[in-house]
Design a protein around this motif. Structure first.
Motif, PDB file in Angstrom:
ATOM      1  N   LYS A 161       0.923  -1.074  -0.015  1.00 30.45           N
ATOM      2  CA  LYS A 161      -0.078  -0.025  -0.015  1.00 30.45           C
ATOM      3  C   LYS A 161       0.757   1.271  -0.008  1.00 30.45           C
ATOM      4  N   ASP A 187      -3.075  -0.019  -3.819  1.00 28.14           N
ATOM      5  CA  ASP A 187      -3.822  -0.224  -2.536  1.00 28.14           C
ATOM      6  C   ASP A 187      -4.385  -1.825  -2.623  1.00 28.14           C
ATOM      7  N   ASP A 188      -5.518  -2.067  -1.779  1.00 30.94           N
ATOM      8  CA  ASP A 188      -5.878  -3.512  -1.904  1.00 30.94           C
ATOM      9  C   ASP A 188      -6.528  -3.900  -3.260  1.00 30.94           C
ATOM     10  N   VAL A 189      -7.096  -2.900  -3.861  1.00 30.11           N
ATOM     11  CA  VAL A 189      -7.591  -3.426  -5.017  1.00 30.11           C
ATOM     12  C   VAL A 189      -7.297  -2.887  -6.491  1.00 30.11           C
ATOM     13  N   GLU A 225     -12.896 -11.212  -5.832  1.00 25.79           N
ATOM     14  CA  GLU A 225     -11.835 -12.218  -5.469  1.00 25.79           C
ATOM     15  C   GLU A 225     -11.510 -13.266  -6.828  1.00 25.79           C
TER      16      GLU A 225
END
Length: 691
Positions: A161, A187-189, A225
């Motif tokens: 991140k 970031d996460d996505v 996912e």
């Protein structure tokens, strides 16, 4: 003696294992955590490959992608200028006069080799790449099984991140200015890498100006996912003057001079090219995944040559899909990979007279058109590999690739003549491969490979001097035999990479010059490529305060014509043209307090046979490069870096590229040599900011 001196001077050496102190030697701007800090192989399963990562890049100028790749045993780039490169792998491609063929090149898993088999490394900015992976020989089943192998370019992207901005500004000799500005978000996505680069230089020689602007967007979004979508846009626009090659007399008198006709015509080329690719990665379940890419490429090129002006436009498009799955076979967890790629392009090329002699010294002037052609080029590759572990330490991988190539040429300048439009379709060719890998522990491995490969003749070279397709022209084919090992010894401080190979080539493709810049291609026999590739790397001192890492990479080529008769001359038994028998890269890499570094590299190239008769050789040469720098994080958000380097430290006069079997016309001597740059300097200043 020079080779032996280098070997004894640096008694511990290497190419395969330079990640031993990687974490201490790269990405000193600590908040800029990029993938160039890692060496992640993309080759499928147990296929051997070499990875060039940031540690190697840091030994050379940010302009000098060629020297970084030449550090790898078995890989040699002959570079006439920033826009004139010819990549050879284990001698394959050395007989090509201009450009790179006989291998496949991928950018972020998207094929960027065009429909006639040509790849242009100079289209990519070194500072935009995190690593380069090289599969030597046809064992890269998933990447086309070309005789020369495959080159996989990976663009930079953020890890973890982070949000950061970085700028690197470089100035150097020959009025060189280079700037690279990058923005990274992770970031996460969602991930985003955006880079803009500019390079300009007057060059070492006359008529040698070069200017390039490039833009890279590499972004990915995790939809859920199971699905991630990615977008890649790479745009490059450059203009390069062309000094061309020199004869032996001109090279000895003044290597800075341009060839007379190219200087008088102020010869140059402009390239405007764009690659766009969209990829979708889908996970069916934990054991079954797919990645599919669709892509489009565009090239608009204009080249003003003294013997004619070439105006080209290429539109290419296609897709690539790869499935991978784990499955139980005889109670063993095996892996299967399969897929395919389709590449199609349309190539328009027109030729015009160059009236530079009537232009009052103002250079090239477009005259009457004398050629107009359109080509349709199709390549279809299918592939599958199966990896099976016999035991915990012994595995095998079998692979099969199939290629189908079709060319269609339309002469639109002589449309009334049906004989001027023709087609060449090669039969589908099967290319099997088998690999064995024995790894007694996590750090050591032994491998063996047998694989079959091919290379296509280019469409233009399939033509006879009358402009008709030669129906008897065949694809080059060959079988590669290889054994090798990668070892880590002495508490993992000594890394050894060793490979021995033999490749037998049939239907050897050669180019014959029949006029000024007029060539034809034909099959002319067989060649045998034997070689040894050795890399040794030793972490001699490794403490928090000081690192000392000597290395040496050695390539021994014994490449010969087995059965080669051309125009009544028997060259059987001679050395393959364009390949040096010995190459050595040796160096010392040091780091003090993880902030200051000093790298000294020596690259030795043995003499190169320039004619098939082996009666003309280039001189051997050794060139030293030095780079040092200081990089430090000065606050939680800011970091600075200063770098300084010297290329060709001893100011050696040498040929950085040669043309083979070229002929002199009009009483002029053959122009074999592209001079390398004289001693030159550069300095960089970088600043990074992290949010």
């Amino acid at each position: 003696m020079r080779i032996l001196s280098l070997v004894f001077l640096f008694s511990f050496i290497a190419a395969k294992g330079q990640d031993a102190i990687l974490k201490d030697s790269i990405t000193q701007l600590e908040e800029v955590i990029l993938i160039d800090a890692l060496k992640a192989k993309n080759a499928t399963g147990i296929t051997p490959s070499d990875v060039i990562s940031a540690k190697i890049f840091q030994s050379y100028s940010p302009v000098d992608l060629v020297s970084a790749m030449n550090q790898i045993p078995g890989v040699y780039i002959l570079s006439g200028a920033l826009n004139t490169n010819r990549i050879t792998i284990r001698g394959i491609g050395a007989r090509t006069l201009f450009g790179t063929d006989k291998l496949r090149m991928y950018y972020n898993e998207i094929p960027v080799t065009n429909g006639t088999g040509t790849s242009t490394l100079e289209s990519y900015d070194l500072e935009n790449l995190s690593q380069i992976e090289i599969i030597k020989g046809p064992k890269g089943t998933v990447y086309g099984a070309n005789l020369g192998g495959a080159i996989l370019l990976t663009p930079k992207e953020a890890l973890g991140k982070s949000i950061n901005l970085r700028n690197n500004f470089t100035v150097g000799s020959f009025n060189m200015i280079k700037n690279n500005l990058s923005f990274n978000h992770q970031d996460d996505v969602f991930s985003l890498n955006l880079q803009y680069g500019h390079l300009q230089t007057n060059g070492f020689r006359e008529n040698n100006n070069f200017e390039r602007d490039g833009f890279l967007l590499n972004t990915a979004y995790q939809i859920n996912e199971k699905n991630t979508i990615s977008l890649l846009i790479n745009h490059v626009d450059y203009t390069a003057q062309i000094p061309s090659s020199l004869g032996a007399t001109a090279f000895a008198e003044d290597p800075k001079q341009a060839t007379f006709t190219w200087r008088a015509s102020q010869g140059y080329e402009t390239n405007n090219q764009t690659l766009v690719g969209i990829s979708l990665a889908h996970e069916f379940n934990q054991n079954f995944k797919n990645t599919t890419s669709v892509f489009y490429s565009y090239l608009d090129k204009y080249e003003a040559r003294p013997f004619g002006i070439l105006d080209e436009m290429t539109n290419g498009y296609g897709f690539r899909t790869k499935f991978s799955s784990s499955l139980e076979v005889f109670n063993k967890t095996s892996q299967i990979t399969f897929g395919g790629e389709l590449y199609k392009d349309e190539y328009d090329w027109d030729e015009y007279e160059n009236l530079y002699q009537d232009n009052n010294g103002n250079g090239s002037l477009e005259g009457a058109q004398f050629a107009r052609n359109k080509e349709y080029r199709n390549q279809l590759n299918g592939f599958a590999t199966f990896l099976f572990p016999f035991t915990n330490v012994l595995s095998t991988q079998v692979g099969l690739s199939v290629n189908k190539t079709k060319f269609n040429l339309q002469d639109r300048f002589n449309e009334g003549n049906d004989n001027k439009s023709s087609e060449k379709s090669f039969k589908a060719i099967l290319l099997p491969s088998i690999e064995l890998n024995y790894h007694p522990n996590t750090t050591n491995e032994f491998f063996a490979n047998i694989s079959r490969g091919y290379s296509n003749p280019s469409l233009e070279r399939t033509l006879t001097p009358d402009g008709l397709v030669n129906p008897d022209l065949k694809q080059e084919t060959g079988v590669n035999y290889e054994i090798g090992t990668n070892l880590r010894l002495v508490d993992n401080n000594l890394n050894i990479g060793l490979a021995l190979y033999q490749m037998n080539i049939n239907n050897l493709l050669i180019r014959e010059q029949v006029g000024d810049d007029q060539f034809i291609e034909k099959n002319a026999g067989k060649s045998k490529h034997q070689g040894l590739e050795l890399g040794l790397d030793y972490s001699l001192i490794h403490t928090p305060e000081f690192n000392l890492n000597p290395f040496i990479n050695y390539t021994l080529n014994y490449h010969s014509f087995v059965d080669f008769v051309d125009n009544g001359n028997d060259y059987s038994g001679n050395e393959v043209t364009g390949v040096p028998k010995n190459r050595v890269t040796a160096g010392l890499q040091t780091r003090i307090f993880n902030h200051f570094y000093l790298n000294l590299i020596a690259q030795h190239i043995g003499k190169i046979p320039i004619t098939d008769a082996n009666d003309v050789y280039s001189d051997a040469s050794t060139v030293f490069n030095l780079r040092s720098g200081y990089q430090k994080k000065i606050s939680n958000k800011f970091s600075l870096g200063i770098d300084f380097g010297i290329n060709n430290l001893t100011d050696k006069v040498f040929a950085q590229s040669v043309l083979i079997n070229t002929q002199g016309f009009g009483g002029n001597e053959p122009r074999y040599y592209y001079p390398g740059n004289a001693r030159n300097y550069y300095a960089s200043f970088s600043i990074g900011y992290s949010l």
